[in-house]
Write a protein that holds these residues in place. Structure first.
Motif: not given
Length: 120
Positions: A25-31, A61-62, A100-106
């Protein structure tokens, strides 16, 4: 064996699992929020992939670690699109729906062309 040893043997695995869960839980990456220009660029890139059947490389994003995936956009809905992929090692075809909201780069991948190859 004393009572204390029996207690720790019995409950230590549960505490260990709890500690591991807490670490994850501490290792979650913030979107992070994309600006309007970046959202427009991603949207245009996904559209080009679908219209021209061009391969696109996406950073997705994950919550633990972002991932990169390549494929061709074949369908799109209001909030998600379908990406068809081919495994480079096995040659197996697969697909997945991506939000669509999970795409950080294309970015479109430059296709290899025989005219561009240099004989050595």
């Amino acid at each position: 064996m004393n009572l204390c040893t029996i207690y720790f043997r019995r409950f230590l695995p549960q505490h260990k699992e709890s500690a591991i869960r807490g670490q994850k839980e501490k290792q979650y990456i913030q979107r992070y929020a994309l600006d309007e220009q970046e959202i427009h660029f991603i949207s245009a890139t996904l559209s080009q992939s679908q219209i021209y059947k061009r391969t696109v490389q996406l950073t997705i994003y994950d919550k633990y670690q972002s991932r990169t995936i390549s494929g061709i956009v074949t369908r799109s809905k209001q909030r998600e699109f379908r990406l068809d992929t081919i495994d480079a090692f096995s040659g197996l075809e697969n697909w997945e729906w991506i939000s669509f909201q999970d795409v950080l780069k294309a970015e479109l991948i430059k296709e290899w062309a025989e005219e561009l190859m240099i004989d050595l």
